[in-house]
Design a protein around this motif. Structure first.
Motif, PDB file in Angstrom:
ATOM      1  N   SER A  96      22.601  45.794  36.264  1.00 30.75           N
ATOM      2  CA  SER A  96      22.244  45.069  37.484  1.00 30.75           C
ATOM      3  C   SER A  96      20.735  44.927  37.657  1.00 30.75           C
ATOM      4  CB  SER A  96      22.826  45.774  38.713  1.00 30.75           C
ATOM      5  OG  SER A  96      24.228  45.803  38.644  1.00 30.75           O
ATOM      6  N   CYS A  97      20.004  46.038  37.460  1.00 24.59           N
ATOM      7  CA  CYS A  97      18.560  45.990  37.710  1.00 24.59           C
ATOM      8  C   CYS A  97      17.711  46.269  36.472  1.00 24.59           C
ATOM      9  CB  CYS A  97      18.186  46.967  38.822  1.00 24.59           C
ATOM     10  SG  CYS A  97      18.339  48.712  38.380  1.00 24.59           S
ATOM     11  N   GLY A  98      18.332  46.764  35.387  1.00 31.18           N
ATOM     12  CA  GLY A  98      17.588  47.022  34.162  1.00 31.18           C
ATOM     13  C   GLY A  98      16.950  48.399  34.079  1.00 31.18           C
ATOM     14  N   SER A  99      17.185  49.259  35.046  1.00 32.18           N
ATOM     15  CA  SER A  99      16.626  50.620  34.994  1.00 32.18           C
ATOM     16  C   SER A  99      17.273  51.409  33.866  1.00 32.18           C
ATOM     17  CB  SER A  99      16.870  51.344  36.321  1.00 32.18           C
ATOM     18  OG  SER A  99      16.201  50.693  37.367  1.00 32.18           O
ATOM     19  N   CYS A 142      19.313  50.861  42.297  1.00 29.41           N
ATOM     20  CA  CYS A 142      19.820  49.698  43.030  1.00 29.41           C
ATOM     21  C   CYS A 142      21.202  49.899  43.640  1.00 29.41           C
ATOM     22  CB  CYS A 142      19.849  48.470  42.110  1.00 29.41           C
ATOM     23  SG  CYS A 142      21.146  48.509  40.853  1.00 29.41           S
ATOM     24  N   GLY A 143      21.894  50.976  43.260  1.00 28.43           N
ATOM     25  CA  GLY A 143      23.233  51.229  43.794  1.00 28.43           C
ATOM     26  C   GLY A 143      24.341  50.529  43.016  1.00 28.43           C
ATOM     27  N   ALA A 150      16.824  58.712  20.294  1.00 30.43           N
ATOM     28  CA  ALA A 150      16.088  57.466  20.103  1.00 30.43           C
ATOM     29  C   ALA A 150      14.802  57.529  20.932  1.00 30.43           C
ATOM     30  CB  ALA A 150      16.937  56.282  20.525  1.00 30.43           C
ATOM     31  N   ASP A 151      13.912  56.569  20.720  1.00 25.69           N
ATOM     32  CA  ASP A 151      12.655  56.535  21.459  1.00 25.69           C
ATOM     33  C   ASP A 151      12.840  56.044  22.881  1.00 25.69           C
ATOM     34  OD1 ASP A 151      11.332  57.426  19.235  1.00 25.69           O
ATOM     35  OD2 ASP A 151      10.791  55.421  18.560  1.00 25.69           O
ATOM     36  N   ARG A 152      13.983  55.468  23.187  1.00 23.02           N
ATOM     37  CA  ARG A 152      14.190  54.943  24.531  1.00 23.02           C
ATOM     38  C   ARG A 152      15.349  55.653  25.219  1.00 23.02           C
ATOM     39  NH1 ARG A 152      17.441  49.621  24.254  1.00 23.02           N
ATOM     40  NH2 ARG A 152      18.845  50.118  22.584  1.00 23.02           N
ATOM     41  N   GLN A 153      15.574  55.315  26.459  1.00 28.84           N
ATOM     42  CA  GLN A 153      16.627  55.945  27.244  1.00 28.84           C
ATOM     43  C   GLN A 153      17.994  55.441  26.786  1.00 28.84           C
ATOM     44  OE1 GLN A 153      15.726  58.233  29.458  1.00 28.84           O
ATOM     45  NE2 GLN A 153      13.581  57.855  29.075  1.00 28.84           N
TER      46      GLN A 153
END
Length: 52
Positions: free
Chosen positions: A25-28, A40-41, A16-19
């Motif tokens: 929790s943080c959206g990474s 963020c752990g 896909a084009d994204r990860q």
């Protein structure tokens, strides 16, 4: 994206084009699934397509 490329992405054979993984929790976003988020752990790493 043509029909064949779309079929590969939907079936999981293509990329896909994204990860593919995201920390709730943080959206990474990441290319591999970590046990804990390096940013963020947090421990809630999921497949991005499950979160949609």
């Amino acid at each position: 994206m043509d029909v064949l490329d779309k079929a590969k992405v939907v079936s999981g054979l293509g990329t896909a084009d994204r990860q593919p993984y995201v920390c709730l929790s943080c959206g990474s976003a990441f290319e591999i699934q970590y046990h804990s988020c390096p940013a963020c752990g947090g421990y809630d790493i999921r497949r991005a397509k499950w979160v949609e």
